[in-house]
Design an enzyme around this catalytic site. Structure first.
Site, PDB file in Angstrom:
ATOM      1  N   GLY A   1      15.133  43.230  37.066  1.00 38.13           N
ATOM      2  CA  GLY A   1      13.761  43.704  37.233  1.00 38.13           C
ATOM      3  C   GLY A   1      13.681  45.221  37.293  1.00 38.13           C
TER       4      GLY A   1
ATOM      5  CB  CYS B   1      27.619  35.038  34.910  1.00 42.45           C
ATOM      6  SG  CYS B   1      26.424  34.097  35.880  1.00 42.45           S
TER       7      CYS B   1
ATOM      8  N   GLY C   1      23.316  31.190  28.482  1.00 41.96           N
ATOM      9  CA  GLY C   1      24.782  31.100  28.406  1.00 41.96           C
ATOM     10  C   GLY C   1      25.257  29.673  28.176  1.00 41.96           C
TER      11      GLY C   1
ATOM     12  CG  ASN D   1      27.619  35.917  30.836  1.00 41.04           C
ATOM     13  OD1 ASN D   1      27.978  36.842  31.561  1.00 41.04           O
ATOM     14  ND2 ASN D   1      26.755  34.997  31.236  1.00 41.04           N
TER      15      ASN D   1
HETATM   16  C1  FMN Z   1      16.700  33.773  35.595  1.00 34.99           C
HETATM   17  C2  FMN Z   1      17.733  34.590  34.880  1.00 34.99           C
HETATM   18  C3  FMN Z   1      18.785  33.943  34.198  1.00 34.99           C
HETATM   19  C4  FMN Z   1      19.759  34.681  33.536  1.00 34.99           C
HETATM   20  N1  FMN Z   1      20.755  34.027  32.855  1.00 34.99           N
HETATM   21  C5  FMN Z   1      21.684  34.749  32.163  1.00 34.99           C
HETATM   22  C6  FMN Z   1      22.714  34.097  31.393  1.00 34.99           C
HETATM   23  O1  FMN Z   1      22.789  32.872  31.297  1.00 34.99           O
HETATM   24  N2  FMN Z   1      23.632  34.869  30.745  1.00 34.99           N
HETATM   25  C7  FMN Z   1      23.579  36.241  30.800  1.00 34.99           C
HETATM   26  O2  FMN Z   1      24.424  36.907  30.187  1.00 34.99           O
HETATM   27  N3  FMN Z   1      22.616  36.882  31.504  1.00 34.99           N
HETATM   28  C8  FMN Z   1      21.675  36.174  32.184  1.00 34.99           C
HETATM   29  N4  FMN Z   1      20.686  36.837  32.893  1.00 34.99           N
HETATM   30  C9  FMN Z   1      20.652  38.304  32.890  1.00 34.99           C
HETATM   31  C10 FMN Z   1      19.639  38.841  31.878  1.00 34.99           C
HETATM   32  O3  FMN Z   1      19.980  38.457  30.556  1.00 34.99           O
HETATM   33  C11 FMN Z   1      19.524  40.369  31.957  1.00 34.99           C
HETATM   34  O4  FMN Z   1      20.749  40.945  31.555  1.00 34.99           O
HETATM   35  C12 FMN Z   1      19.199  40.850  33.372  1.00 34.99           C
HETATM   36  O5  FMN Z   1      18.204  40.039  33.927  1.00 34.99           O
HETATM   37  C13 FMN Z   1      18.750  42.313  33.429  1.00 34.99           C
HETATM   38  O6  FMN Z   1      17.606  42.562  32.663  1.00 34.99           O
HETATM   39  P1  FMN Z   1      16.074  42.535  33.224  1.00 34.99           P
HETATM   40  O7  FMN Z   1      16.011  43.508  34.348  1.00 34.99           O
HETATM   41  O8  FMN Z   1      15.263  42.934  32.019  1.00 34.99           O
HETATM   42  O9  FMN Z   1      15.845  41.152  33.659  1.00 34.99           O
HETATM   43  C14 FMN Z   1      19.699  36.104  33.560  1.00 34.99           C
HETATM   44  C15 FMN Z   1      18.650  36.745  34.242  1.00 34.99           C
HETATM   45  C16 FMN Z   1      17.661  36.016  34.893  1.00 34.99           C
HETATM   46  C17 FMN Z   1      16.558  36.735  35.617  1.00 34.99           C
END
Ligand code: FMN
Ligand code: FAD
Ligand code: FES
Lengths: 248, 298
Positions: B211, B124, B41, B121
């Site tokens: 996760g 958040c 982001g 986004n």
């Molecule tokens: C360490 C970390 C940082 C993240 N940073 C952002 C971000 O900057 N902007 C955003 O829209 N989502 C962010 N997310 C969310 C992920 O893009 C994703 O939507 C979320 O982790 C769910 O998917 P997953 O279960 O495959 O991780 C972040 C997730 C993690 C784990």
């Protein structure tokens, strides 16, 4: 940095909750002291970081202390078992051209310093080590340090072996400390914080830990605060930092 | 493995999720194989992020409180954009507190050739202002989306939250305001407790849950929303295997994002793609389009 499968060659208990693992790393790239590998473990989603503690050819040694389920799982791996790791991660220590060098290890923090001591001695650079722990049976790798250091000074908080007292107090009294051109320290955060305040004139480099997401610069999970109030990534810019550059 | 989303064709349905692949400057061999990459982001001003610890995990969850640490618009333009991968469409994830922030970012970036599109986004959970506070209100989602629409012709994905709000109303608002797709969903509100200290464990006090454990929840949302809006749904939540991607496609997602799994294995997308191809072969499926939204009723 690559992902690899590595068989366990040896898993030996060194003390209460302290284990030494030797792994055979196929296709091992050049590794540097200070670098670490990220271990896939069972029971937790993210990998766990362990520093390189020693090297023999393509075999690497890691030493760990059990603090949670990830390290507990690693402590019970058997010889022949294949581990999934990524590495080497992080920036290695730039080996200084001149000694003497002083190494300060607290608890399991002594482990990565052993590999540094070996590389220093290979380059003919004199180094002395202070190996500290709370109590006698938590002292690790003392014999190995003796092979590669000019002098090894042992200290325990309770005086059960070597000097009695906290590592920082012992360090203050040693003549090796005044001679050292540069110091490297690894240990619990309070030890590093105390070290910052004992007025050492020489550069002190600290091996830091932090909770990590990836170990590869992808997530900014591993932040440590710098003197400039910005966060630095332990996994990418570190894990070894100039002690004056970070806030503890 | 091609998937079409509006006028854009993606080489496959896999997208590297925001915050889990940095700015796309490492692992080019993975990036060139996925459908798209979403950057970390970006905000107008640089953000230093939240105090540590920022991350915690269990067997099936990650809780993070990174807090949108990023280089800010200016450094993004001068230092990152010139290096951004060209092998894959790059979507820039944008965050802000108010309309003015989104305007400040989209005015300079809106027509930039190096950027394939934008992911707003509005979800958040790790920032005090903006973020999910915008995404919880249909009116605000509508305003930000409409503003973005007026500032770029590139695809706009709106990333939403399911925390304390009605995702149905909010998804409709995004669609009506001109979004090209909604991304469902950002991390779920989460609290980790340090019992000894009787305090929250994470430095920010709380975090966002992601996760494998979130997958059933997000699958449900994806199915419900894809049935009621006319624009494509992009899934984000808990994918670790080709089977997970297959399930999301069935539930109605056109693209599927990979997040937390990248942290464990930066090459996960390559494995997941192979698993998906195998599954297609076994199930006699020729292209993702054949199964998108084809989940049958019980
Ligand atoms: C360490 C970390 C940082 C993240 N940073 C952002 C971000 O900057 N902007 C955003 O829209 N989502 C962010 N997310 C969310 C992920 O893009 C994703 O939507 C979320 O982790 C769910 O998917 P997953 O279960 O495959 O991780 C972040 C997730 C993690 C784990
Ligand atoms: C670069 C680097 C190198 C490292 N090298 C080594 C090494 O060589 N040897 C070594 O032994 N270790 C090393 N570590 C530390 C090691 O990675 C950690 O000890 C390990 O990740 C812990 O994992 P775990 O699953 O066992 O514990 P976890 O369960 O993840 O717990 C880790 C710590 O967090 C605390 N914690 C977790 N959840 C909570 C909660 N809810 N409330 C309060 N406290 C909580 C635990 O008490 C524990 O102290 C290194 C770390 C880094 C970053
Ligand atoms: S642990 Fe992910 S960036 Fe350092």
């Amino acid at each position: 940095m690559i992902r690899l499968k590595a068989p366990v060659l040896e898993n030996r208990e060194l003390g209460p909750g302290l284990y030494s693992l030797w792994l055979a790393i196929e296709g091992l790239n050049e590794v540097q002291p200070g670098q670490f590998f990220e271990f896939r473990i069972r029971e937790r989603f993210l990998r766990r970081a362990l520093s390189i503690a020693d090297q023999k050819g393509r075999n690497l040694r890691f030493v760990l202390k059990t603090v949670g389920s990830g390290t507990q799982w690693l402590a019970q791996v058997r010889v022949g078992e294949m581990l999934d790791l990524i590495g080497p991660c992080g920036q290695g220590v730039k080996i200084p051209d001149q000694g003497p060098v002083m190494l300060l290890g607290g608890g399991v923090g002594s482990a990565p310093l052993l590999y540094l001591a070996r590389r220093l001695s290979e380059k003919g650079i004199k180094n002395d080590a202070v190996i500290a722990a709370c109590t006698r049976n938590e002292l690790i790798l003392v014999e190995e340090f003796k092979e590669v250091c000019r002098e090894v000074i042992v200290s325990t908080d309770d005086g059960s072996s070597g000097h009695k007292g906290l590592l920082t107090e012992v360090v203050r009294t040693l003549h090796q400390t005044t001679q050292a051109k540069v110091l490297y320290a690894c240990g619990p955060e309070p030890m590093l914080a105390a070290l910052k305040n004992i007025g050492l004139k020489q550069p002190v480099y600290a091996f830091l830990e932090s909770r990590m997401g990836c170990g590869m610069g992808l997530c900014v999970g591993c932040a440590v605060k710098g003197r400039d109030s910005r966060y630095h990534r332990v996994c990418l810019e570190g894990p070894v930092f100039d002690l004056t550059e970070i806030e503890l | 493995m091609n998937v079409k989303l509006g006028k854009t064709t993606f080489r496959n349905p896999l997208v590297l999720a925001s915050g889990t692949f940095g700015y796309g400057l490492t692992f080019p061999e993975v990036i060139e194989k996925v459908g798209a990459l979403v950057t970390k982001g970006i905000t107008v001003e640089e953000r230093i992020g939240n105090p540590p610890p920022r991350i915690w995990d269990s067997a099936e969850t990650v809780v993070n409180s990174v807090g949108l640490e990023n280089v800010g618009l200016q450094r993004f333009q001068t230092e990152i954009l010139p290096m951004i991968p060209t092998s894959t469409p790059v979507y820039v994830n944008l965050a802000g507190v108010d309309l003015g922030d989104f305007k400040s970012i989209l005015q300079p970036l809106g027509q930039d050739q190096r950027i394939a599109g934008f992911e707003l986004n509005l979800s958040c959970p790790n920032v005090k202002e903006g973020g999910a506070a915008l995404g919880q209100s249909s009116r605000k989602v509508s305003e930000v989306t409409a503003l973005a629409r007026s500032l770029t012709v590139k695809p706009i994905w709106v990333k939403l939250t399911s925390n304390f709000c009605d995702v149905r109303e909010i998804s409709k608002a995004a669609a009506d305001a001109g979004a090209d797709a909604v991304v469902l969903v950002n991390t779920l509100n989460a609290l980790v407790i340090d019992v000894e200290k009787r305090k929250p464990f994470l430095g920010a006090g709380s975090g966002g849950l992601s996760g494998p454990a979130v997958k059933p929840h997000v699958l449900y949302i994806v199915r419900e929303i894809s049935r009621i809006i006319d624009i494509p749904v992009i899934a984000s939540g808990g994918v670790v295997s080709g089977l997970d991607v297959f399930e999301y496609l069935l539930a109605g997602a056109r693209l599927v994002q990979l997040g937390s799994i990248n942290l464990v294995d930066p090459g996960a997308a390559l494995r997941i793609l192979e698993e998906l191809k195998d599954l297609f072969r076994r199930e006699g499926v020729n292209s993702p389009t054949e199964i998108i939204g084809r989940l049958e009723d019980r």
